[in-house]
Structure formats: structure tokens, C-alpha cells
Design a protein around this motif. Structure first.
Motif: not given
Ligand code: NI
Length: 138
Positions: A84-92
Motif C-alpha cells: 500500500i502506497v497511500c490511501s485517502t478517506h472521504i466522509h461522503l
């Protein structure tokens, strides 16, 4: 690099449907649309047979109120930190989360991690998009 021309035979209905589709997507010509489609096909084939490292993104949507799901996804990502390089989390909204996770590794590694993420209980929708640098193709 030279440009080659070729003729394509197909049923008229199929061609009309194709023309409507590409016009809606903003392509100026059939040739431009066909080039993109062929590149996409070749990238997919290259990805499937590549021995070199590949990259992919997994997009998942899940309900953060589903019991232990957020923790399970975090644990999984720590366990697979090598891929895993990176991750982005968005609260929809008040319930739903969107997460985009960038993966790198062999085809088998990326596919395996993506499968585990998508198969985690409570994930509503998930999809892996595979890509390459397109070296030699684009
Ligand atoms: Ni969230």
C-alpha cells in the motif's frame, strides 16, 4: 512513428451506437476514440501478463457504523503496508465513507490485497483499477 490507416467492417447499428457514445464523451473523431480504446485494451493485457511491478487503485464505499469494519480495514492496510502506497478517506455523508487505496507490487500481490479489501464484510462497493506506465504502448 508513422501512422497506419485501416478499414473496419461492422454492422451499421453497432457503428451508430458507437458514434452516439463517443460523441457524448466528447471525442472529435472515431479514430481518436479507437486509439484510446485500443490503448486501454493493451494496458489491460500488459497488466495481466506483467512480471514487473504494477500499480492499481482500489475504491471502496462503506458504512462506518458497520460494527468493526473501520478497524478491520485499518488492520488490513497495516498488515499489507508493503503493497500500500497511500490511501485517502472521504466522509461522503453522515454514514458513508469513500476510501481510495493506491497499491503497488506484482500482479498477484496487488490483486490479492484488493480482493481482501473489497471482500471485507460491510464494504458496499469496491473496484480495482489496474494501470501501468504503458511503456512501449503509449
Ligand atoms: Ni468516513
Amino acid at each position: 512513428m508513422g501512422t497506419a490507416r485501416f478499414g473496419v467492417s461492422m454492422p451499421e447499428d453497432l457503428m451508430r451506437a458507437f458514434d452516439r457514445q463517443i460523441e457524448g464523451k466528447g471525442y472529435g473523431t472515431r479514430s481518436e476514440a479507437l486509439r484510446d480504446i485500443i490503448r486501454g485494451y493493451l494496458v489491460e493485457a500488459q497488466w495481466e501478463t506483467s512480471a514487473a511491478p504494477v500499480v492499481g487503485t482500489v475504491t471502496v464505499v462503506y458504512d462506518h457504523e458497520t460494527r468493526e469494519l473501520t478497524q478491520a480495514l485499518t488492520d488490513l492496510q497495516h498488515h499489507c503496508h508493503g503493497e500500500i502506497v497511500c490511501s485517502t478517506h472521504i466522509h461522503l455523508d453522515s454514514h458513508n465513507c469513500l476510501e481510495v487505496i493506491v497499491l503497488k507490487g506484482t500482479v498477484a500481490q496487488v490483486q490479492a490485497v484488493a480482493d481482501r479489501i473489497i471482500a471485507t464484510r460491510g464494504v458496499k462497493h469496491g473496484k480495482l483499477v489496474c494501470t501501468t506506465t504503458g511503456r512501449g504502448l503509449l
